[in-house]
Design a protein around this motif. Sequence first.
Motif, PDB file in Angstrom:
ATOM      1  N   GLY A  86      -6.330  -2.352   6.443  1.00 17.66           N
ATOM      2  CA  GLY A  86      -6.015  -3.119   5.247  1.00 17.66           C
ATOM      3  C   GLY A  86      -5.077  -4.274   5.515  1.00 17.66           C
ATOM      4  O   GLY A  86      -4.726  -4.569   6.663  1.00 17.66           O
ATOM      5  N   TYR A  87      -4.678  -4.933   4.423  1.00 18.72           N
ATOM      6  CA  TYR A  87      -3.872  -6.153   4.534  1.00 18.72           C
ATOM      7  C   TYR A  87      -2.948  -6.262   3.326  1.00 18.72           C
ATOM      8  O   TYR A  87      -3.314  -5.909   2.208  1.00 18.72           O
ATOM      9  N   PHE A  88      -1.737  -6.747   3.577  1.00 20.87           N
ATOM     10  CA  PHE A  88      -0.786  -7.064   2.504  1.00 20.87           C
ATOM     11  C   PHE A  88      -0.845  -8.560   2.266  1.00 20.87           C
ATOM     12  O   PHE A  88      -0.469  -9.355   3.125  1.00 20.87           O
ATOM     13  N   ARG A  89      -1.363  -8.957   1.084  1.00 20.15           N
ATOM     14  CA  ARG A  89      -1.435 -10.372   0.748  1.00 20.15           C
ATOM     15  C   ARG A  89      -0.689 -10.625  -0.550  1.00 20.15           C
ATOM     16  O   ARG A  89      -0.583  -9.750  -1.411  1.00 20.15           O
ATOM     17  N   VAL A  90      -0.163 -11.837  -0.689  1.00 23.66           N
ATOM     18  CA  VAL A  90       0.509 -12.269  -1.916  1.00 23.66           C
ATOM     19  C   VAL A  90      -0.048 -13.652  -2.243  1.00 23.66           C
ATOM     20  O   VAL A  90       0.147 -14.597  -1.469  1.00 23.66           O
ATOM     21  N   THR A 141      -0.415  -3.518  -8.584  1.00 22.41           N
ATOM     22  CA  THR A 141      -0.843  -2.201  -8.106  1.00 22.41           C
ATOM     23  C   THR A 141      -1.167  -2.251  -6.623  1.00 22.41           C
ATOM     24  O   THR A 141      -1.798  -3.206  -6.151  1.00 22.41           O
ATOM     25  N   ILE A 142      -0.724  -1.246  -5.895  1.00 21.44           N
ATOM     26  CA  ILE A 142      -1.049  -1.075  -4.484  1.00 21.44           C
ATOM     27  C   ILE A 142      -1.771   0.265  -4.341  1.00 21.44           C
ATOM     28  O   ILE A 142      -1.344   1.272  -4.919  1.00 21.44           O
ATOM     29  N   LYS A 143      -2.874   0.267  -3.591  1.00 17.30           N
ATOM     30  CA  LYS A 143      -3.654   1.493  -3.417  1.00 17.30           C
ATOM     31  C   LYS A 143      -3.527   1.997  -1.983  1.00 17.30           C
ATOM     32  O   LYS A 143      -3.653   1.221  -1.034  1.00 17.30           O
ATOM     33  N   LEU A 144      -3.315   3.299  -1.836  1.00 17.44           N
ATOM     34  CA  LEU A 144      -3.241   3.945  -0.526  1.00 17.44           C
ATOM     35  C   LEU A 144      -4.320   5.016  -0.438  1.00 17.44           C
ATOM     36  O   LEU A 144      -4.521   5.783  -1.384  1.00 17.44           O
ATOM     37  N   SER A 145      -4.997   5.063   0.696  1.00 15.67           N
ATOM     38  CA  SER A 145      -6.008   6.085   0.942  1.00 15.67           C
ATOM     39  C   SER A 145      -6.071   6.344   2.430  1.00 15.67           C
ATOM     40  O   SER A 145      -5.355   5.718   3.219  1.00 15.67           O
ATOM     41  N   ALA A 200      -3.152  -3.777  -0.598  1.00 15.29           N
ATOM     42  CA  ALA A 200      -1.962  -4.351  -1.237  1.00 15.29           C
ATOM     43  C   ALA A 200      -2.199  -5.822  -1.497  1.00 15.29           C
ATOM     44  O   ALA A 200      -1.754  -6.688  -0.743  1.00 15.29           O
ATOM     45  N   SER A 201      -2.908  -6.120  -2.571  1.00 14.26           N
ATOM     46  CA  SER A 201      -3.191  -7.501  -2.961  1.00 14.26           C
ATOM     47  C   SER A 201      -2.397  -7.819  -4.211  1.00 14.26           C
ATOM     48  O   SER A 201      -2.784  -7.443  -5.323  1.00 14.26           O
ATOM     49  N   LEU A 202      -1.273  -8.497  -4.033  1.00 17.19           N
ATOM     50  CA  LEU A 202      -0.440  -8.886  -5.163  1.00 17.19           C
ATOM     51  C   LEU A 202      -0.871 -10.287  -5.594  1.00 17.19           C
ATOM     52  O   LEU A 202      -0.484 -11.282  -4.984  1.00 17.19           O
ATOM     53  N   ASP A 203      -1.707 -10.338  -6.610  1.00 22.83           N
ATOM     54  CA  ASP A 203      -2.292 -11.598  -7.061  1.00 22.83           C
ATOM     55  C   ASP A 203      -1.652 -12.028  -8.380  1.00 22.83           C
ATOM     56  O   ASP A 203      -1.681 -11.286  -9.368  1.00 22.83           O
ATOM     57  N   TRP A 204      -1.079 -13.229  -8.385  1.00 28.38           N
ATOM     58  CA  TRP A 204      -0.412 -13.764  -9.570  1.00 28.38           C
ATOM     59  C   TRP A 204      -1.346 -14.776 -10.235  1.00 28.38           C
ATOM     60  O   TRP A 204      -1.569 -15.872  -9.728  1.00 28.38           O
ATOM     61  N   GLU A 205      -1.903 -14.382 -11.367  1.00 23.53           N
ATOM     62  CA  GLU A 205      -2.783 -15.285 -12.093  1.00 23.53           C
ATOM     63  C   GLU A 205      -1.969 -16.326 -12.832  1.00 23.53           C
ATOM     64  O   GLU A 205      -1.007 -16.007 -13.540  1.00 23.53           O
ATOM     65  N   LYS A 206      -2.344 -17.591 -12.659  1.00 25.11           N
ATOM     66  CA  LYS A 206      -1.653 -18.673 -13.352  1.00 25.11           C
ATOM     67  C   LYS A 206      -1.678 -18.432 -14.859  1.00 25.11           C
ATOM     68  O   LYS A 206      -2.691 -18.036 -15.425  1.00 25.11           O
ATOM     69  N   GLY A 207      -0.516 -18.683 -15.499  1.00 28.33           N
ATOM     70  CA  GLY A 207      -0.429 -18.499 -16.936  1.00 28.33           C
ATOM     71  C   GLY A 207       0.015 -17.117 -17.356  1.00 28.33           C
ATOM     72  O   GLY A 207       0.162 -16.846 -18.554  1.00 28.33           O
ATOM     73  N   ASN A 243      -2.313  -6.857   8.836  1.00 26.66           N
ATOM     74  CA  ASN A 243      -0.933  -7.188   9.184  1.00 26.66           C
ATOM     75  C   ASN A 243       0.037  -6.028   8.970  1.00 26.66           C
ATOM     76  O   ASN A 243       1.250  -6.210   9.060  1.00 26.66           O
ATOM     77  N   CYS A 244      -0.498  -4.836   8.688  1.00 20.83           N
ATOM     78  CA  CYS A 244       0.347  -3.665   8.419  1.00 20.83           C
ATOM     79  C   CYS A 244       0.665  -2.941   9.730  1.00 20.83           C
ATOM     80  O   CYS A 244      -0.218  -2.337  10.344  1.00 20.83           O
ATOM     81  N   ILE A 245       1.916  -3.005  10.142  1.00 17.39           N
ATOM     82  CA  ILE A 245       2.361  -2.465  11.432  1.00 17.39           C
ATOM     83  C   ILE A 245       3.078  -1.133  11.219  1.00 17.39           C
ATOM     84  O   ILE A 245       3.856  -0.972  10.273  1.00 17.39           O
ATOM     85  N   ASN A 246       2.815  -0.193  12.122  1.00 17.46           N
ATOM     86  CA  ASN A 246       3.534   1.085  12.121  1.00 17.46           C
ATOM     87  C   ASN A 246       4.748   0.932  13.031  1.00 17.46           C
ATOM     88  O   ASN A 246       4.612   0.780  14.245  1.00 17.46           O
TER      89      ASN A 246
END
Length: 280
Positions: free
Chosen positions: A265-269, A52-56, A38-45, A252-255
């Motif tokens: 994995g990791y949830f980053r913004v 998109t978030i991927k689960l496997s 879960a990498s929510l990346d905001w490109e400048k401009g 950082n993903c806690i059940n």
Amino acid sequence: MKAYLTIIIALFAIVFTSCEDVIDVDVQTAPTRLTIEASLDWEKGTAGNNQTIKLSTSTPFFDTNSDTGVTGASVKVTNDTNGAEFIFADQNNGEYTTTDFVPILNQSYTLEVVYNGENYTATETLMPVVDIKEVTQSTENGFDDEILEVNIFFDDPADEDNFYLFRFKEEGDLLAEFEDFDDEFTNGREISWYYEKEEDEDTNTEEFTSGDVVDIDLYGISEAYYNYITILIEQSEGVGLFSATPVALKGNCINLDNRENYANGYFRVTQVVRTRYTFE
């Protein structure tokens, strides 16, 4: 004499027969876990609304099954200040997408994933990133003063702690390379960063030459993600003489229903600036 020859032949037969014995080695396997990319990346401009978030699911090291995408899960991200919810739709291939995400700098967001009746959650803050001022090439800053390197220049903001992630990928390469950096000793100064590739026949790595093209991404990341990615990068580079022994790396993903059944994995913004450089 014949007796000695008979003994020697018998010994050789025993040795070579023993070499054919099959030795079964028990390889430790970890429990299958949900893996959250879960990498929510905001490109400048850009608007940053398409995410998109991927689960496997994780698999044993020697497992050849590549179809591990998770479907049927519930995925959403919430703005922790105003409560706005962004629902990620199941694409039935392990990907969950939205076209409605609203990125806000320094805003905290919470990810919620419901899978197999269990609730996973993680919280992160969208960190800003500075602009890249200049990109050049030289042979002066790397380990080898005879091979080309790309140089990136940017100004680190003063009076605040900042953490960065670099992503470098030469055009044609299958995988990118990542490097991390914090401004503990360079706060408020101009930062000069370089990236070079040394020739390595074992990995088919070649030095940069005229005409090569490299994509460069600079991310502003949180301190928590910096601590995570630093260990991940170290482990991905293998164990050397002075390296720490690899250990299970928790994100950082806690059940919430079963703490022991945490997700990989990791949830980053993050905010990111991207550029491309062609060597002269």
